[in-house]
Design a protein around this motif. Sequence first.
Motif, mmCIF file in Angstrom:
data_model
loop_
_atom_site.group_PDB
_atom_site.id
_atom_site.type_symbol
_atom_site.label_atom_id
_atom_site.label_comp_id
_atom_site.label_asym_id
_atom_site.label_seq_id
_atom_site.Cartn_x
_atom_site.Cartn_y
_atom_site.Cartn_z
ATOM 1 N N ASP A 1 0.800 -1.257 -0.114
ATOM 2 C CA ASP A 1 0.001 -0.055 -0.092
ATOM 3 C C ASP A 1 0.882 1.309 0.093
ATOM 4 O O ASP A 1 0.349 2.104 0.026
ATOM 5 N N ASP A 2 2.176 1.138 0.017
ATOM 6 C CA ASP A 2 3.060 2.240 -0.172
ATOM 7 C C ASP A 2 2.746 3.033 -1.499
ATOM 8 O O ASP A 2 2.643 2.481 -2.434
ATOM 9 N N PRO A 3 2.906 4.171 -1.719
ATOM 10 C CA PRO A 3 2.713 4.984 -2.807
ATOM 11 C C PRO A 3 3.374 4.453 -3.884
ATOM 12 O O PRO A 3 3.316 4.753 -4.945
ATOM 13 N N ALA A 4 4.974 4.285 -3.489
ATOM 14 C CA ALA A 4 5.872 3.916 -4.474
ATOM 15 C C ALA A 4 5.777 2.470 -5.068
ATOM 16 O O ALA A 4 6.431 2.039 -5.944
ATOM 17 N N SER A 5 4.884 1.776 -4.291
ATOM 18 C CA SER A 5 4.719 0.119 -4.833
ATOM 19 C C SER A 5 4.194 -0.024 -6.308
ATOM 20 O O SER A 5 3.336 0.523 -6.606
ATOM 21 N N ASN A 6 5.079 -0.968 -6.987
ATOM 22 C CA ASN A 6 4.640 -0.938 -8.330
ATOM 23 C C ASN A 6 3.180 -1.924 -8.022
ATOM 24 O O ASN A 6 2.328 -1.708 -9.021
ATOM 25 N N TYR A 7 2.974 -2.685 -7.267
ATOM 26 C CA TYR A 7 1.880 -3.526 -7.141
ATOM 27 C C TYR A 7 0.631 -2.554 -6.988
ATOM 28 O O TYR A 7 -0.373 -2.463 -7.619
ATOM 29 N N HIS B 1 -2.499 -2.020 -9.411
ATOM 30 C CA HIS B 1 -3.891 -2.147 -8.877
ATOM 31 C C HIS B 1 -4.764 -1.240 -9.038
ATOM 32 O O HIS B 1 -5.998 -1.415 -9.521
ATOM 33 N N GLU B 2 -4.236 0.061 -8.724
ATOM 34 C CA GLU B 2 -5.043 1.073 -9.125
ATOM 35 C C GLU B 2 -5.391 1.429 -10.485
ATOM 36 O O GLU B 2 -6.448 1.925 -10.864
ATOM 37 N N ALA B 3 -4.272 1.175 -11.026
ATOM 38 C CA ALA B 3 -4.524 1.572 -12.760
ATOM 39 C C ALA B 3 -5.265 0.842 -13.348
ATOM 40 O O ALA B 3 -6.343 1.001 -14.449
ATOM 41 N N MET B 4 -5.271 -0.664 -13.077
ATOM 42 C CA MET B 4 -5.891 -1.844 -13.807
ATOM 43 C C MET B 4 -6.688 -2.888 -12.942
ATOM 44 O O MET B 4 -7.789 -3.075 -13.299
ATOM 45 N N LEU B 5 -5.851 -3.516 -12.245
ATOM 46 C CA LEU B 5 -6.692 -4.634 -11.510
ATOM 47 C C LEU B 5 -7.992 -4.467 -10.822
ATOM 48 O O LEU B 5 -8.846 -5.039 -10.970
#
Length: 241
Positions: A80-86, A90-94
């Motif tokens: 949930d860190d703002p710098a996380s690729n996950y 997640h926010e953009a697509m998943l």
Amino acid sequence: MSGIQGRIETFADPASLAAHVADWMTAAALAATGDFRIALAGGSTPKALYRLLATEPFLGRFPWPRVSWFWGDERFISHDDPASNYRMVHEAMLARAPVPPDKIHAMPDDGTPEEAASRYQCTLQKIYGARTLDPARPFFDIVLLGLGDDGHTASLLPGQPVLDERLRWVAAVARGRPEARLTLTYPAFESSRRVAFLVSGKEKAAILGAIRRGDGSLPAARVRPLGELVWFVDRAAAGTG
């Protein structure tokens, strides 16, 4: 004259690059049968692609139920860190697309970096069904990669021991950046039917130019997939716009 490996396709701007890659990915996934595996990249250029995939017409066309998602690298930080690729993906697509939860294979964010790398490798090996990669049976169908202005890709960082790793599929990278990172290694990235670099922006023109002139010492220039290698770049990165 170009010394770059693979082919180069150039687009007017990041938006047209993302639109083409979304079409390319969708066509490849629709043409395949069974589970389709994609390794994701971080960065602003892939983010535009992920957002596009989560909108029509791709939202309705893409075969979401049989596509599995993996990460090429990750900062060793909380998801949930703002710098996380996950978190970015997640926010953009998943979170916007009908992706089955069991098709999402994020890199671990707990334990030590070395333990997390080992666990992710075990996850990949379980899905693959073997502890050794077979050249006749690539793990991934598509690998997406970016290009750093120092020539790195994923977290294959210049001067780091991970560049010489040929046995492990996943490694922890303790130095070279402020935070530890996890990354797939060359053998894992190269076990793919298609590897695509997504490169945009004038700030990438110098390093892309060095790779095109044949500088094989740069980490990104050393990727040699089993299948096709393609560079999707915009005019600014190509130095023509």
